[in-house]
Motif scaffolding. Sequence first.
Motif, PDB file in Angstrom:
ATOM      1  N   ALA A  20      -7.516  24.712   8.980  1.00  0.00           N
ATOM      2  CA  ALA A  20      -6.492  24.583  10.016  1.00  0.00           C
ATOM      3  C   ALA A  20      -5.169  25.055   9.443  1.00  0.00           C
ATOM      4  CB  ALA A  20      -6.370  23.142  10.504  1.00  0.00           C
ATOM      5  N   SER A  21      -4.254  25.418  10.315  1.00  0.00           N
ATOM      6  CA  SER A  21      -2.896  25.764   9.903  1.00  0.00           C
ATOM      7  C   SER A  21      -2.007  24.542  10.100  1.00  0.00           C
ATOM      8  CB  SER A  21      -2.360  26.942  10.721  1.00  0.00           C
ATOM      9  OG  SER A  21      -3.059  28.127  10.411  1.00  0.00           O
ATOM     10  N   VAL A  22      -1.425  24.044   9.024  1.00  0.00           N
ATOM     11  CA  VAL A  22      -0.606  22.834   9.064  1.00  0.00           C
ATOM     12  C   VAL A  22       0.604  22.997   8.158  1.00  0.00           C
ATOM     13  CG1 VAL A  22      -2.543  21.296   9.581  1.00  0.00           C
ATOM     14  CG2 VAL A  22      -1.942  21.762   7.201  1.00  0.00           C
ATOM     15  N   ASP A  23       1.614  22.145   8.365  1.00  0.00           N
ATOM     16  CA  ASP A  23       2.714  22.054   7.411  1.00  0.00           C
ATOM     17  C   ASP A  23       2.524  20.784   6.585  1.00  0.00           C
ATOM     18  OD1 ASP A  23       3.525  19.927   8.999  1.00  0.00           O
ATOM     19  OD2 ASP A  23       5.215  20.981   9.889  1.00  0.00           O
TER      20      ASP A  23
ATOM     21  N   VAL B  29      -9.137  21.936  -2.245  1.00  0.00           N
ATOM     22  CA  VAL B  29      -8.369  22.476  -1.120  1.00  0.00           C
ATOM     23  C   VAL B  29      -7.867  23.852  -1.511  1.00  0.00           C
ATOM     24  CG1 VAL B  29      -6.419  22.106   0.440  1.00  0.00           C
ATOM     25  CG2 VAL B  29      -7.651  20.134  -0.514  1.00  0.00           C
ATOM     26  N   ARG B  30      -7.935  24.794  -0.579  1.00  0.00           N
ATOM     27  CA  ARG B  30      -7.355  26.117  -0.809  1.00  0.00           C
ATOM     28  C   ARG B  30      -6.154  26.305   0.117  1.00  0.00           C
ATOM     29  NH1 ARG B  30     -10.802  31.314  -1.471  1.00  0.00           N
ATOM     30  NH2 ARG B  30     -11.134  31.101   0.784  1.00  0.00           N
ATOM     31  N   PHE B  31      -5.042  26.763  -0.460  1.00  0.00           N
ATOM     32  CA  PHE B  31      -3.822  27.013   0.297  1.00  0.00           C
ATOM     33  C   PHE B  31      -3.597  28.518   0.379  1.00  0.00           C
ATOM     34  CE2 PHE B  31      -3.275  22.793  -1.528  1.00  0.00           C
ATOM     35  CZ  PHE B  31      -2.827  22.055  -0.443  1.00  0.00           C
ATOM     36  N   HIS B  32      -3.563  29.040   1.603  1.00  0.00           N
ATOM     37  CA  HIS B  32      -3.398  30.476   1.802  1.00  0.00           C
ATOM     38  C   HIS B  32      -1.937  30.873   2.008  1.00  0.00           C
ATOM     39  CE1 HIS B  32      -7.705  31.697   2.311  1.00  0.00           C
ATOM     40  NE2 HIS B  32      -7.826  30.379   2.452  1.00  0.00           N
TER      41      HIS B  32
ATOM     42  N   ALA C  72       0.813  26.763   6.827  1.00  0.00           N
ATOM     43  CA  ALA C  72      -0.078  27.672   6.116  1.00  0.00           C
ATOM     44  C   ALA C  72      -1.509  27.345   6.489  1.00  0.00           C
ATOM     45  CB  ALA C  72       0.117  27.558   4.605  1.00  0.00           C
ATOM     46  N   LEU C  73      -2.375  28.332   6.345  1.00  0.00           N
ATOM     47  CA  LEU C  73      -3.798  28.087   6.522  1.00  0.00           C
ATOM     48  C   LEU C  73      -4.285  27.269   5.333  1.00  0.00           C
ATOM     49  CD1 LEU C  73      -6.505  28.553   7.967  1.00  0.00           C
ATOM     50  CD2 LEU C  73      -6.743  30.659   6.616  1.00  0.00           C
ATOM     51  N   VAL C  74      -4.862  26.116   5.621  1.00  0.00           N
ATOM     52  CA  VAL C  74      -5.354  25.204   4.585  1.00  0.00           C
ATOM     53  C   VAL C  74      -6.847  24.987   4.807  1.00  0.00           C
ATOM     54  CG1 VAL C  74      -5.150  22.897   3.594  1.00  0.00           C
ATOM     55  CG2 VAL C  74      -3.108  24.081   4.427  1.00  0.00           C
ATOM     56  N   GLU C  75      -7.617  25.044   3.718  1.00  0.00           N
ATOM     57  CA  GLU C  75      -9.064  24.865   3.803  1.00  0.00           C
ATOM     58  C   GLU C  75      -9.505  23.670   2.962  1.00  0.00           C
ATOM     59  OE1 GLU C  75     -10.681  29.424   4.365  1.00  0.00           O
ATOM     60  OE2 GLU C  75     -10.359  28.666   2.325  1.00  0.00           O
ATOM     61  N   ALA C  76     -10.156  22.709   3.604  1.00  0.00           N
ATOM     62  CA  ALA C  76     -10.802  21.610   2.888  1.00  0.00           C
ATOM     63  C   ALA C  76     -12.200  22.075   2.518  1.00  0.00           C
ATOM     64  CB  ALA C  76     -10.856  20.367   3.767  1.00  0.00           C
TER      65      ALA C  76
ATOM     66  N   ALA D 261      -5.161  36.506  -7.715  1.00  0.00           N
ATOM     67  CA  ALA D 261      -6.392  37.047  -7.146  1.00  0.00           C
ATOM     68  C   ALA D 261      -6.991  36.193  -6.039  1.00  0.00           C
ATOM     69  CB  ALA D 261      -7.415  37.261  -8.255  1.00  0.00           C
ATOM     70  N   GLY D 262      -6.192  35.363  -5.392  1.00  0.00           N
ATOM     71  CA  GLY D 262      -6.723  34.551  -4.304  1.00  0.00           C
ATOM     72  C   GLY D 262      -5.889  33.312  -4.073  1.00  0.00           C
ATOM     73  N   PRO D 263      -6.236  32.541  -3.034  1.00  0.00           N
ATOM     74  CA  PRO D 263      -5.491  31.322  -2.718  1.00  0.00           C
ATOM     75  C   PRO D 263      -5.598  30.290  -3.840  1.00  0.00           C
ATOM     76  CG  PRO D 263      -6.917  31.977  -0.889  1.00  0.00           C
ATOM     77  CD  PRO D 263      -7.314  32.800  -2.064  1.00  0.00           C
ATOM     78  N   VAL D 264      -4.496  29.587  -4.084  1.00  0.00           N
ATOM     79  CA  VAL D 264      -4.495  28.547  -5.101  1.00  0.00           C
ATOM     80  C   VAL D 264      -5.360  27.372  -4.639  1.00  0.00           C
ATOM     81  CG1 VAL D 264      -2.405  27.468  -4.183  1.00  0.00           C
ATOM     82  CG2 VAL D 264      -3.013  27.146  -6.595  1.00  0.00           C
ATOM     83  N   ARG D 265      -5.992  26.698  -5.603  1.00  0.00           N
ATOM     84  CA  ARG D 265      -6.867  25.563  -5.302  1.00  0.00           C
ATOM     85  C   ARG D 265      -6.285  24.270  -5.869  1.00  0.00           C
ATOM     86  NH1 ARG D 265     -12.668  28.298  -7.228  1.00  0.00           N
ATOM     87  NH2 ARG D 265     -12.284  30.346  -6.235  1.00  0.00           N
TER      88      ARG D 265
END
Length: 280
Positions: A134-137, A169-172, A181-185, A247-251
Amino acid sequence: MDRNLLPIGQFSQASGLSVTALRHYDACGVLVPTYVDPVSGYRYFRRDQVRTAQVIRALRQLDIPVEEVRRLLGGGREELAAALREHLRAAERHLHAQRCAVHGLLSRLTEGVGMTHHVTVRQGSAERILVRAASVDNTGLGAFLAGAYREVYEVAGRGPLTFTGPAFVRFHGVCDDENEALVEACLPFWDQGAQPADLPEGMSVCELPETALACTQVEGADAGFPHILGAYDAVAAWITEHGFAFAGPVRMIYRRWTGTPDDPGNRLEIAWPIGEPTAD
Protein backbone atom coordinates in the motif's frame (compact mmCIF):
# COMPACT_ATOMS: atom_id res chain seq x y z
CA MET A 1 -27.71 51.51 15.83
CA ASP A 2 -28.33 48.67 18.25
CA ARG A 3 -26.16 49.13 21.37
CA ASN A 4 -25.60 45.36 21.36
CA LEU A 5 -23.58 45.75 18.14
CA LEU A 6 -19.90 46.69 17.98
CA PRO A 7 -18.34 48.35 14.94
CA ILE A 8 -15.53 46.37 13.40
CA GLY A 9 -12.82 48.58 14.93
CA GLN A 10 -14.04 48.06 18.49
CA PHE A 11 -14.73 44.39 17.81
CA SER A 12 -11.16 44.03 16.58
CA GLN A 13 -9.82 45.47 19.83
CA ALA A 14 -12.06 43.25 21.96
CA SER A 15 -11.33 40.03 20.05
CA GLY A 16 -7.63 40.50 19.34
CA LEU A 17 -8.22 39.92 15.63
CA SER A 18 -7.13 42.56 13.15
CA VAL A 19 -9.67 44.29 10.93
CA THR A 20 -8.02 42.62 7.93
CA ALA A 21 -8.40 39.19 9.57
CA LEU A 22 -12.05 39.86 10.39
CA ARG A 23 -12.76 40.76 6.77
CA HIS A 24 -11.01 37.58 5.68
CA TYR A 25 -12.99 35.40 8.11
CA ASP A 26 -16.19 37.04 6.88
CA ALA A 27 -15.30 36.19 3.27
CA CYS A 28 -14.52 32.58 4.33
CA GLY A 29 -17.74 32.23 6.27
CA VAL A 30 -15.91 31.58 9.53
CA LEU A 31 -17.11 34.68 11.38
CA VAL A 32 -19.90 36.57 9.65
CA PRO A 33 -20.88 40.05 10.96
CA THR A 34 -24.41 40.48 12.26
CA TYR A 35 -25.04 43.60 10.24
CA VAL A 36 -23.38 45.25 7.24
CA ASP A 37 -24.30 48.86 6.47
CA PRO A 38 -25.75 48.81 2.93
CA VAL A 39 -24.35 52.24 2.14
CA SER A 40 -20.88 52.22 3.72
CA GLY A 41 -20.31 48.46 3.78
CA TYR A 42 -19.19 48.85 7.40
CA ARG A 43 -19.41 45.65 9.43
CA TYR A 44 -20.95 45.31 12.89
CA PHE A 45 -20.76 42.33 15.24
CA ARG A 46 -22.79 41.27 18.24
CA ARG A 47 -21.05 41.51 21.59
CA ASP A 48 -21.56 37.79 22.19
CA GLN A 49 -19.49 37.10 19.04
CA VAL A 50 -16.37 38.28 20.87
CA ARG A 51 -15.98 34.89 22.55
CA THR A 52 -16.24 33.11 19.22
CA ALA A 53 -13.68 35.45 17.71
CA GLN A 54 -11.29 34.77 20.57
CA VAL A 55 -11.65 31.02 20.02
CA ILE A 56 -10.91 31.52 16.31
CA ARG A 57 -7.81 33.53 17.19
CA ALA A 58 -6.58 30.77 19.50
CA LEU A 59 -7.24 28.04 16.91
CA ARG A 60 -5.38 29.96 14.22
CA GLN A 61 -2.47 30.48 16.63
CA LEU A 62 -2.28 26.66 16.71
CA ASP A 63 -1.89 26.71 12.90
CA ILE A 64 -5.24 25.01 12.38
CA PRO A 65 -6.37 25.76 8.81
CA VAL A 66 -9.26 28.15 8.28
CA GLU A 67 -11.47 25.47 6.71
CA GLU A 68 -10.87 23.20 9.70
CA VAL A 69 -11.68 26.09 12.07
CA ARG A 70 -15.00 26.60 10.31
CA ARG A 71 -15.81 22.90 10.57
CA LEU A 72 -14.92 22.77 14.26
CA LEU A 73 -17.00 25.84 15.08
CA GLY A 74 -19.97 24.17 13.39
CA GLY A 75 -19.72 21.19 15.74
CA GLY A 76 -20.28 20.97 19.45
CA ARG A 77 -17.96 21.57 22.36
CA GLU A 78 -17.11 17.87 22.66
CA GLU A 79 -15.94 17.70 19.03
CA LEU A 80 -13.84 20.84 19.51
CA ALA A 81 -12.32 19.48 22.72
CA ALA A 82 -11.50 16.15 21.04
CA ALA A 83 -9.87 17.98 18.12
CA LEU A 84 -7.76 20.06 20.49
CA ARG A 85 -6.61 16.98 22.40
CA GLU A 86 -5.60 15.30 19.13
CA HIS A 87 -3.82 18.48 18.03
CA LEU A 88 -1.90 18.44 21.30
CA ARG A 89 -0.90 14.80 20.82
CA ALA A 90 0.28 15.56 17.27
CA ALA A 91 2.26 18.57 18.50
CA GLU A 92 3.90 16.43 21.20
CA ARG A 93 4.82 13.78 18.62
CA HIS A 94 6.27 16.45 16.36
CA LEU A 95 8.25 17.98 19.22
CA HIS A 96 9.56 14.54 20.20
CA ALA A 97 10.64 13.90 16.61
CA GLN A 98 12.40 17.27 16.46
CA ARG A 99 14.23 16.60 19.72
CA CYS A 100 15.37 13.21 18.47
CA ALA A 101 16.49 14.72 15.17
CA VAL A 102 18.52 17.40 16.95
CA HIS A 103 20.13 14.90 19.34
CA GLY A 104 20.90 12.58 16.44
CA LEU A 105 22.48 15.38 14.44
CA LEU A 106 24.54 16.50 17.43
CA SER A 107 25.71 12.92 17.91
CA ARG A 108 26.80 12.71 14.29
CA LEU A 109 28.61 16.02 14.47
CA THR A 110 30.55 14.99 17.57
CA GLU A 111 31.02 11.25 16.97
CA GLY A 112 30.41 10.74 13.26
CA VAL A 113 27.58 8.66 11.77
CA GLY A 114 29.84 5.63 11.37
CA MET A 115 30.65 5.60 15.08
CA THR A 116 27.05 4.99 16.12
CA HIS A 117 26.09 2.45 13.41
CA HIS A 118 28.42 -0.32 12.26
CA VAL A 119 27.70 -1.19 8.62
CA THR A 120 28.59 -4.60 7.17
CA VAL A 121 27.95 -6.34 3.83
CA ARG A 122 26.32 -9.77 3.55
CA GLN A 123 24.93 -11.82 0.71
CA GLY A 124 21.17 -12.05 0.56
CA SER A 125 19.77 -15.20 -1.03
CA ALA A 126 17.04 -15.32 -3.66
CA GLU A 127 13.62 -15.44 -1.97
CA ARG A 128 9.99 -16.01 -2.77
CA ILE A 129 7.89 -13.65 -0.70
CA LEU A 130 4.25 -13.10 0.14
CA VAL A 131 3.59 -9.36 -0.14
CA ARG A 132 0.88 -6.98 1.05
CA ALA A 133 1.44 -3.50 -0.40
CA ALA A 134 0.00 0.00 0.00
CA SER A 135 1.04 3.62 -0.35
CA VAL A 136 1.15 5.27 3.08
CA ASP A 137 2.91 8.05 4.98
CA ASN A 138 4.56 7.66 8.37
CA THR A 139 1.38 8.53 10.30
CA GLY A 140 -0.40 5.53 8.77
CA LEU A 141 2.59 3.19 8.60
CA GLY A 142 2.13 1.43 11.95
CA ALA A 143 -1.55 0.70 11.38
CA PHE A 144 -0.90 -0.52 7.84
CA LEU A 145 1.88 -2.91 8.88
CA ALA A 146 -0.15 -4.32 11.78
CA GLY A 147 -3.11 -5.02 9.52
CA ALA A 148 -0.97 -6.22 6.62
CA TYR A 149 0.85 -8.82 8.68
CA ARG A 150 -2.39 -10.09 10.18
CA GLU A 151 -3.62 -10.73 6.64
CA VAL A 152 -0.30 -12.17 5.45
CA TYR A 153 0.00 -14.64 8.34
CA GLU A 154 -3.65 -15.65 7.92
CA VAL A 155 -2.99 -16.53 4.25
CA ALA A 156 0.29 -18.25 5.18
CA GLY A 157 -1.47 -20.37 7.79
CA ARG A 158 -3.89 -21.77 5.23
CA GLY A 159 -0.96 -23.30 3.29
CA PRO A 160 0.58 -23.77 5.63
CA LEU A 161 3.65 -22.05 4.21
CA THR A 162 7.17 -22.90 5.38
CA PHE A 163 8.94 -19.69 6.37
CA THR A 164 12.54 -19.29 5.24
CA GLY A 165 13.44 -16.16 7.16
CA PRO A 166 12.12 -13.28 9.22
CA ALA A 167 9.43 -10.91 7.99
CA PHE A 168 10.61 -7.63 6.54
CA VAL A 169 9.35 -4.38 5.05
CA ARG A 170 10.45 -2.83 1.76
CA PHE A 171 10.25 0.94 1.28
CA HIS A 172 10.09 2.14 -2.32
CA GLY A 173 10.56 5.79 -1.43
CA VAL A 174 10.63 8.34 1.37
CA CYS A 175 7.96 7.54 3.95
CA ASP A 176 7.61 10.36 6.50
CA ASP A 177 4.96 12.74 7.80
CA GLU A 178 4.98 14.75 4.55
CA ASN A 179 5.48 12.01 1.96
CA GLU A 180 3.69 8.80 1.00
CA ALA A 181 5.62 5.85 -0.40
CA LEU A 182 4.83 2.38 -1.64
CA VAL A 183 5.42 0.08 1.33
CA GLU A 184 5.49 -3.72 1.16
CA ALA A 185 4.97 -6.04 4.13
CA CYS A 186 6.95 -9.15 3.12
CA LEU A 187 7.07 -12.73 4.37
CA PRO A 188 9.61 -15.13 2.76
CA PHE A 189 8.56 -18.76 2.29
CA TRP A 190 9.95 -21.98 0.80
CA ASP A 191 9.35 -22.18 -2.93
CA GLN A 192 9.38 -26.02 -2.89
CA GLY A 193 6.64 -26.34 -0.29
CA ALA A 194 3.00 -25.32 -0.03
CA GLN A 195 2.04 -22.22 -2.01
CA PRO A 196 -0.50 -19.52 -1.12
CA ALA A 197 -3.86 -19.54 -2.88
CA ASP A 198 -6.92 -17.28 -3.16
CA LEU A 199 -4.92 -14.14 -2.42
CA PRO A 200 -6.99 -11.12 -1.35
CA GLU A 201 -6.79 -7.84 -3.24
CA GLY A 202 -3.52 -6.02 -2.60
CA MET A 203 -1.59 -9.23 -1.85
CA SER A 204 0.78 -10.98 -4.25
CA VAL A 205 3.72 -13.36 -4.53
CA CYS A 206 7.06 -11.95 -5.71
CA GLU A 207 10.51 -13.30 -6.46
CA LEU A 208 13.53 -11.44 -5.10
CA PRO A 209 16.90 -12.16 -6.72
CA GLU A 210 20.08 -12.91 -4.83
CA THR A 211 21.79 -9.66 -3.93
CA ALA A 212 24.45 -8.11 -1.72
CA LEU A 213 23.09 -6.11 1.21
CA ALA A 214 24.68 -3.30 3.18
CA CYS A 215 23.34 -3.71 6.72
CA THR A 216 23.25 -2.33 10.23
CA GLN A 217 21.24 -3.42 13.27
CA VAL A 218 19.42 -1.37 15.91
CA GLU A 219 17.86 -2.44 19.20
CA GLY A 220 15.38 -1.16 21.77
CA ALA A 221 14.53 2.53 21.58
CA ASP A 222 16.94 2.96 18.66
CA ALA A 223 14.65 0.70 16.63
CA GLY A 224 11.72 3.08 17.08
CA PHE A 225 10.81 6.15 15.05
CA PRO A 226 12.45 8.65 14.65
CA HIS A 227 15.69 7.20 16.13
CA ILE A 228 15.78 4.51 13.44
CA LEU A 229 16.22 7.16 10.75
CA GLY A 230 19.84 7.42 11.84
CA ALA A 231 20.34 3.78 10.83
CA TYR A 232 18.93 4.40 7.35
CA ASP A 233 21.19 7.45 7.00
CA ALA A 234 24.23 5.48 8.16
CA VAL A 235 23.73 2.73 5.59
CA ALA A 236 23.00 5.23 2.80
CA ALA A 237 26.12 7.23 3.72
CA TRP A 238 28.26 4.08 3.77
CA ILE A 239 27.00 3.00 0.33
CA THR A 240 27.69 6.45 -1.06
CA GLU A 241 31.13 6.80 0.50
CA HIS A 242 32.23 3.34 -0.74
CA GLY A 243 31.03 3.96 -4.28
CA PHE A 244 28.39 1.23 -4.47
CA ALA A 245 25.16 1.56 -6.44
CA PHE A 246 21.74 1.47 -4.77
CA ALA A 247 20.20 -1.69 -6.25
CA GLY A 248 16.66 -1.77 -4.87
CA PRO A 249 14.27 -0.70 -2.12
CA VAL A 250 15.68 -0.60 1.40
CA ARG A 251 14.50 -3.35 3.77
CA MET A 252 13.63 -3.21 7.45
CA ILE A 253 14.03 -6.76 8.74
CA TYR A 254 12.39 -7.96 11.97
CA ARG A 255 15.24 -9.88 13.59
CA ARG A 256 13.38 -9.82 16.91
CA TRP A 257 10.04 -8.10 17.42
CA THR A 258 7.91 -8.04 20.55
CA GLY A 259 5.01 -6.24 18.90
CA THR A 260 5.54 -3.11 21.00
CA PRO A 261 7.49 -0.19 19.51
CA ASP A 262 10.52 0.95 21.55
CA ASP A 263 10.52 -2.32 23.53
CA PRO A 264 14.08 -3.07 24.75
CA GLY A 265 13.76 -6.55 23.26
CA ASN A 266 13.26 -5.37 19.69
CA ARG A 267 16.05 -5.79 17.17
CA LEU A 268 15.72 -4.60 13.59
CA GLU A 269 18.12 -4.73 10.67
CA ILE A 270 18.29 -2.09 7.98
CA ALA A 271 19.46 -3.80 4.80
CA TRP A 272 19.98 -1.99 1.49
CA PRO A 273 20.57 -3.94 -1.75
CA ILE A 274 23.78 -2.77 -3.42
CA GLY A 275 25.38 -3.21 -6.82
CA GLU A 276 28.95 -3.09 -8.03
CA PRO A 277 30.88 0.09 -7.24
CA THR A 278 30.14 2.83 -9.73
CA ALA A 279 32.86 4.10 -12.02
CA ASP A 280 34.66 7.28 -10.98
